[in-house]
Each structure stands twice: as structure tokens, then as C-alpha cells.
Design a protein around this motif. Sequence first.
Motif, PDB file in Angstrom:
ATOM      1  N   LEU A  56      -7.132  11.470   8.722  1.00 14.13           N
ATOM      2  CA  LEU A  56      -5.406  11.147   8.536  1.00 14.13           C
ATOM      3  C   LEU A  56      -5.306  12.553   7.739  1.00 14.13           C
ATOM      4  N   ALA A  57      -6.095  12.098   6.598  1.00 12.40           N
ATOM      5  CA  ALA A  57      -5.555  13.795   5.192  1.00 12.40           C
ATOM      6  C   ALA A  57      -6.831  14.948   5.850  1.00 12.40           C
ATOM      7  N   LEU A  73     -11.130  10.623  -0.316  1.00 14.96           N
ATOM      8  CA  LEU A  73     -11.642  10.272   0.891  1.00 14.96           C
ATOM      9  C   LEU A  73     -13.019  10.109   2.131  1.00 14.96           C
ATOM     10  N   CYS A 113      -4.239   9.976  -3.932  1.00 19.71           N
ATOM     11  CA  CYS A 113      -2.794   9.685  -3.196  1.00 19.71           C
ATOM     12  C   CYS A 113      -1.682   9.850  -5.010  1.00 19.71           C
ATOM     13  N   TYR A 145       0.556  -1.472   0.306  1.00 17.22           N
ATOM     14  CA  TYR A 145      -0.088   0.437   0.171  1.00 17.22           C
ATOM     15  C   TYR A 145       1.165   1.726   0.197  1.00 17.22           C
ATOM     16  N   TYR A 170       3.609   8.661   9.418  1.00 20.05           N
ATOM     17  CA  TYR A 170       2.370   9.050   9.155  1.00 20.05           C
ATOM     18  C   TYR A 170       1.836   8.665   8.289  1.00 20.05           C
ATOM     19  N   MET A 171       3.202   8.339   6.799  1.00 14.51           N
ATOM     20  CA  MET A 171       2.443   7.650   6.019  1.00 14.51           C
ATOM     21  C   MET A 171       2.418   6.592   6.041  1.00 14.51           C
ATOM     22  N   ASN A 210     -10.760   6.495   8.855  1.00 14.32           N
ATOM     23  CA  ASN A 210      -9.407   6.766   9.526  1.00 14.32           C
ATOM     24  C   ASN A 210      -8.685   7.435   8.199  1.00 14.32           C
ATOM     25  N   LEU A 211      -8.416   7.090   7.725  1.00 12.21           N
ATOM     26  CA  LEU A 211      -7.892   7.624   5.981  1.00 12.21           C
ATOM     27  C   LEU A 211      -8.174   9.217   5.873  1.00 12.21           C
ATOM     28  N   ASN A 251      -4.332   1.523   6.553  1.00 12.94           N
ATOM     29  CA  ASN A 251      -5.997   1.314   7.088  1.00 12.94           C
ATOM     30  C   ASN A 251      -5.994   1.561   5.068  1.00 12.94           C
ATOM     31  N   LEU A 252      -5.201   1.721   4.499  1.00 10.76           N
ATOM     32  CA  LEU A 252      -5.118   1.572   3.312  1.00 10.76           C
ATOM     33  C   LEU A 252      -5.324  -0.094   2.743  1.00 10.76           C
ATOM     34  N   TYR A 294      -1.874   6.284   6.661  1.00 14.10           N
ATOM     35  CA  TYR A 294      -1.918   5.606   5.823  1.00 14.10           C
ATOM     36  C   TYR A 294      -1.479   3.921   5.219  1.00 14.10           C
TER      37      TYR A 294
END
Lengths: 342, 155
Positions: free
Chosen positions: B70-71, B118, B143, A302, B34-35, B66-67, B41-42, B38
Motif C-alpha cells: 500500500l505504501a 514498513l 503513520c 486502527y 485506501y486508508m 500488504n501494508l 491490515n494494521l 491500511y
Amino acid sequence: MFNSKKMPRPLIYLSLMGVIIGSLLWWLSAPQTLITQQQVNSIKVDINNGKHLFYIGGCSSCHQLVPALLKDTLSNSPLKETSLKETPSIDSEEAPIPLAQLGGGKRFTTPFGTFIAPNISPDKATGIGNWSDLTFANALISGVSPSGEHYYPAFPYTSYTRMQLQDVLDLKAYLNTLPAINRQNEAHQLSLPFSIRRTLGLWKRLFFSKEALVKFDNVSPIVKRGQYLVEGPGHCGECHTQRNKLGALNKQRWLAGAALETGNNEAETIEVPNITHDESGLRDWSEGDIINYLETGFTPEYDVAGEVMAEVIENTSQISDEDRAAIAAYLLAIPVLLNPEE
Amino acid sequence: MKTIKYIMMLFITSLALNSVAASIEKSIEARQSYMKLYAFNLGIAGDMAKGKSEYNAEQAKNAAKNLLSLAMMNNAAMWPEGSSNQDEEGKGITRAKPALWSTYPEVINKHKNLVTALERFSLLAGDGIESLQKGMKSVGRGCGGCHKQFRAKNK
């Protein structure tokens, strides 16, 4: 006038030899067109298939008008920015994708010089709006321009030559529906001898072939379709295969990754990954992972595709599920090759 | 006396520089974590979308929310000036290109596109596998918007 009596015999032989070799090279390097008017006449085009081919070929990755040129170009054109939107028929819930504006202008720095992507929008004055179907077919399949000159293989006709004529003409029919962009082409900036197009005739004799790159004994229709897409219109090998000093693909290293010289300085290269099923390539990727990557850009971990590959994904996300599956099936069926350094 | 003053000044300057370097290093570390959040959750949503794990509406919805969180998070402190892959402090530890700090308002627009994708994803992810699959495609495009332009290749 030429007087043989006054000329020493060895010099005469040398001159004759020179004339013969020169004529032979001239003959060998002559542009040859592979498609005839008769073949073109037998085709009935399908624009929807052309649109599909447009995304498989990723034409906009190279030919999309450079953003900095967009404002000037639009001011010379009856088009307005708002008219450059379309709603994709594939999935109407998605945000609209802007229509491709294929005015070109993107620069590609290589060890041979700088190539500048030409305008392939249907503009009649500066694009390909006036090209006949035959001209277009010979550009893609023969690598020969409307004026009868060789194209540089920076334009990947070396892959497109494996395309079916039907697909080529469908693609042209779709390109004709895109906005006409008025932008004059710029000459490539190449040094001698690369600036002499005729030399490409000899290059083609050595490296230009319609032959399939992987020989399968017995293969399923899905792998066969994948082979067509990857080796032909998709032209994946143009980046993912190492090139030799003359810029031709090393077919022994098919899709095993490459260090592409940028031309900025001798040492600078761009690493392009191995996409065979080797450990250094796609060994940990399942068929589903490859299909998903081509659709969403997400790797099995991912992370998301970046740079040039992100542009490729913008295109492969628009093709059919069946063709993404075919590409994956082919990539899993080809010979596994290690990275060069291993 | 003058020499002591000089040494003190040098010492203070080097402390200050070290603290800037440390803070840049921490910022880079923070944004990489942080990434990873992402990606985590992705992964929950994406594995369901590609049939690697069974579809669970509740989990898909939570991952999508969650995504979005985050964004929406204000992460400006993770991206200080001087932390690109061309800056001394960033070389070898980050792939963020300098253009990320100079290409306005494009960066903001790309972020807005991701948030829009998102927002939609968080509403649809719980509505069945097909909605989840469609959403993943849009999120991927969101993304990719930044990664295409602002992240350098792996060396």
C-alpha cells in the motif's frame, strides 16, 4: 503634604479603605515559593529517571525549537545538526530519535493573548543553564520565576505542582544533558489586565492547589501511580478538561473533554475528546487498547493519532510499559462523565 | 444567436466544473478507502500485537507485506490539488490540510520514513510476537508523521 483637616471625612474613610484593600490584595497576590533549599539539598538526582519524566511531561511538545528558527540558531551555536541525534536506549532497533532542542519559540494563541514558549535548553545566556535546582523546583512546583514573578498557567505548573521533588530535580538533571540552544526569549503578547503578572497571585489563591483531583477511597498501587502521572507530570487534564472564563480547569468536568478557545475568533474552538469511560469517551476502549494507543498511536479501529495528540504519543511511546499501564488503569478508574452537550 | 452561444458556453463550463468536482470527490473517496485498507491490515497485525487475537506468523507477515505494498503504491491521483479541507470541494468531507500540498520535501520524507518502517516490519512481523510489537510502534510513528502535521481534527 496630606492634611486631614481639609479633607471631607467620607473621603478620608474611602482613602483608608482603598489603602487597606490595596495592601490586602498586594499581600494576597504575592508570589510564594513552596520549596526550600533544605529540601533540595536532600535529593540525589537520577538522570535516567529524569529522561523518563521528560517523556511523561512531554516538554518538547511545547518547548521544541520552532523548525523555522533552527537554521539561524545552529549558525550561532557550536552544535552541528549531526550532533543532535541519539540512539534511544529503550529499543536500539528503532530509528534514532533526534535529541530535543528546547529553544522554544512556539506560539499559543488563546483568548488572553499569545504566549510564546520560552527557551528551556541549558544555554546559560538565554535558556535555563544558570538556574539553580531550587529555582527550577519553584518554577515547576510553585509557578514562580527566578526573578520572583508569577508564571502564567499556560505553563502547566498547576499540574506539575503535584510532582515529587525527586522527579522534578531528576528532570532538571536530564534537561542539562540536552543541547544548549542560543535563542532569546520573546515577551508574551497579552492585553491588560492579563499582562500584569501580579494579578496571577489572586488567580492562584482561587485555583492553584496541590490536592488530588480524584478522591479514591481504596485504590491499587497501579491506579495510584497512574493518578500521579496523569494529574501531575503528564498534565493530561490541561487539554482534556474544560476551562472557565478565567482559564482555570473545571474540576467537576475532570478529563471529560473540552472545547478550547483558540483566540483567533470568538467562535473558533478546538474539540478535545472526553477520555473518561463514557460512551462519548473511552467506553469501547479496553485497558489494552489504551496502553496500545499510548505506545503506537493506533486507536482500536486502527486510525492513528493526529495533531497535538500525535506529539503526545511521540512521548508516551518512550515511557515504560508499566507507566502506560498505570495511566490506562487510572483512566478506567476515574468517574465517568458525559460530554457537556449530552 | 449570441444568447444561444452564451448559454452553450455556460453549459459547457458548468459541465467541466462539475466533472472536476466529481473527480475531486472520487479522489477523496478513493484515498479514504485506501486508508481503510491500511487500517484493515494494521488491525490484523495490531490485534495480534496487543494479544486480542492469537499470533500467527504467516498472517502477520502477509498483513505487513500488504501494508508495504500500500505504501509503495503510486497514489498521486488520489491527492489532486484543490482537495484539501479548505477547498470548496473538500470542505466537510476530508480532513487533509492544505499544507500537505505545499510542504515539500517534508511530505516526501515522511512518506519515505513510513516505507522504511514498513520494509522492516514486513521482514520482522513473522519472527515472533515481540518483533511484531516493536514493529507496530515504528509503523505507528511512521503513520503519525503525516497525521500529526497534515490531518485536521474531527469537528
